[in-house]
Design a protein around this motif. Structure first.
Motif, mmCIF file in Angstrom:
data_model
loop_
_atom_site.group_PDB
_atom_site.id
_atom_site.type_symbol
_atom_site.label_atom_id
_atom_site.label_comp_id
_atom_site.label_asym_id
_atom_site.label_seq_id
_atom_site.Cartn_x
_atom_site.Cartn_y
_atom_site.Cartn_z
ATOM 1 N N MET A 52 0.824 -1.219 0.000
ATOM 2 C CA MET A 52 0.000 0.000 0.000
ATOM 3 C C MET A 52 0.858 1.269 0.000
ATOM 4 N N ASN A 68 -1.768 -4.283 -0.059
ATOM 5 C CA ASN A 68 -1.983 -4.301 1.390
ATOM 6 C C ASN A 68 -0.658 -3.939 2.061
ATOM 7 N N ALA A 69 -0.669 -3.797 3.365
ATOM 8 C CA ALA A 69 0.560 -3.455 4.078
ATOM 9 C C ALA A 69 1.591 -4.556 3.847
ATOM 10 N N VAL A 127 1.532 -8.576 1.079
ATOM 11 C CA VAL A 127 1.601 -9.909 1.662
ATOM 12 C C VAL A 127 0.691 -10.897 0.910
ATOM 13 N N GLU A 142 -2.570 -12.590 2.775
ATOM 14 C CA GLU A 142 -3.805 -11.794 2.839
ATOM 15 C C GLU A 142 -4.415 -11.594 1.452
ATOM 16 N N CYS A 151 10.509 -0.497 3.409
ATOM 17 C CA CYS A 151 9.110 -0.824 3.738
ATOM 18 C C CYS A 151 8.890 -0.763 5.246
ATOM 19 N N GLY A 152 7.751 -0.213 5.640
ATOM 20 C CA GLY A 152 7.392 -0.168 7.056
ATOM 21 C C GLY A 152 7.338 -1.541 7.708
ATOM 22 N N MET A 153 7.076 -2.576 6.921
ATOM 23 C CA MET A 153 6.939 -3.930 7.467
ATOM 24 C C MET A 153 8.261 -4.501 7.962
ATOM 25 N N PHE A 199 9.036 -3.382 12.499
ATOM 26 C CA PHE A 199 8.362 -3.708 13.760
ATOM 27 C C PHE A 199 8.048 -5.201 13.813
ATOM 28 N N LEU A 205 3.495 -4.104 18.056
ATOM 29 C CA LEU A 205 2.306 -3.327 17.676
ATOM 30 C C LEU A 205 1.099 -3.718 18.531
ATOM 31 N N ALA A 261 -6.908 -6.684 19.671
ATOM 32 C CA ALA A 261 -5.520 -6.390 19.264
ATOM 33 C C ALA A 261 -4.686 -7.667 19.216
ATOM 34 N N ILE A 289 -4.868 -10.105 16.006
ATOM 35 C CA ILE A 289 -4.392 -9.725 14.673
ATOM 36 C C ILE A 289 -2.903 -10.014 14.509
ATOM 37 N N PHE A 301 0.033 -9.031 12.338
ATOM 38 C CA PHE A 301 0.283 -7.904 11.440
ATOM 39 C C PHE A 301 1.208 -8.254 10.266
ATOM 40 N N LEU A 302 1.715 -9.474 10.236
ATOM 41 C CA LEU A 302 2.444 -10.026 9.087
ATOM 42 C C LEU A 302 3.668 -9.218 8.630
#
Lengths: 169, 169
Positions: B40, B62-63, B66, B69, B94-96, B99, B104, B119, B122, B124-125
């Motif tokens: 994304m 997607n974030a 992935v 998903e 990439c932000g992925m 973390f 998170l 929370a 989930i 977050f992959l």
């Protein structure tokens, strides 16, 4: 014959790279603090039809533009990258209006009897009514405890016949 | 102050509509039988950097980009709309890569103690290694029993610093 569009990516990409300019210095967080959620449909180019440029907005796309499946990405977008607005789009003539989950599960189970359990485990998330699906998805996001309360959330229909966007909610 | 980019969509869209041409007659199935899976991230404009035009390809975002998903959308793309190629892209910076899911989840549980169970539910992959994540996602799709065996599947890295795409697998 196998489909091999990937062999053309290099030439198309060379052209993009030659006009890349200073985009390499864009920061990671979206400049407009905006997240777009829309369908994977081939006729949609959300950057073009919304005037979004590189660096402006997260763009989440899946079959239908379904909010529930976008949730993971939305939380990351808000919590780690600072977005504070969601605009959700569904569109006319969407494939998600044409089938039900049991129908697709049956098709898969017939084709892949060895993967019947896998097929039955997937909710394909179709919707029978376009405008209602936009309202439902906006309500889902507005009411979700992990979506920030201060988020501006709007819902839209994109018309594939005309290219027009129409705000629903 | 609330973020309200949506107020500008109308003007940008008017411009797109004025140059829409005959795109209203494009069929629902993607002309190139191609599905793109990518992140994304705001700096990515896959249509521009791959030379994809309206009507050509499904685009799933997607974030992270992935595959897991994207599976629901990929099955719909192949079974109902005839695509036979998947090109999966992850990207540099990439932000992925920054973390872990427990980090998170902790952040969310601190901010929303009333939604702690939500929370914790989930995944977050995220992924710690860029090229390995592309290889892993391509392997996931190649081995998945509900992804058509005749699918051409390639994996790529997009460089946000240069705009270049590089095939990994």
């Amino acid at each position: 014959m196998s489909v091999e569009n990937y062999k053309n990516f290099g030439a198309s990409n060379d052209q993009y790279v030659s006009q890349f300019g200073n985009k390499g210095s864009l920061p990671l967080p979206p400049g407009k603090k905006l997240t777009i959620v829309t369908c994977m449909d081939a006729r949609l180019d959300p950057a073009a039809h919304l005037g979004i440029h590189e660096g402006d907005a997260h763009v989440i796309r899946n079959a239908g533009g379904v909010a529930k499946e976008a949730l993971r990405s939305i939380i990351i977008s808000q919590q780690l990258l600072g977005t504070r607005e969601i605009a959700l789009f569904h569109h006319t003539d969407c494939g998600m209006l044409t089938f039900t989950t049991p129908q697709l599960q049956e098709k898969l189970k017939t084709a892949y009897p060895h993967a019947a359990n896998e097929a039955e485990s997937i909710d394909f998330l179709p919707f029978p009514n376009l405008e209602q699906s936009v309202k439902d998805d906006v309500a889902y996001l507005k009411n979700h405890p992990l979506v920030l309360k201060e988020t501006t959330i709007t819902g839209w229909v994109y018309e594939v016949e005309t290219g027009k966007v129409k705000q629903v909610v």
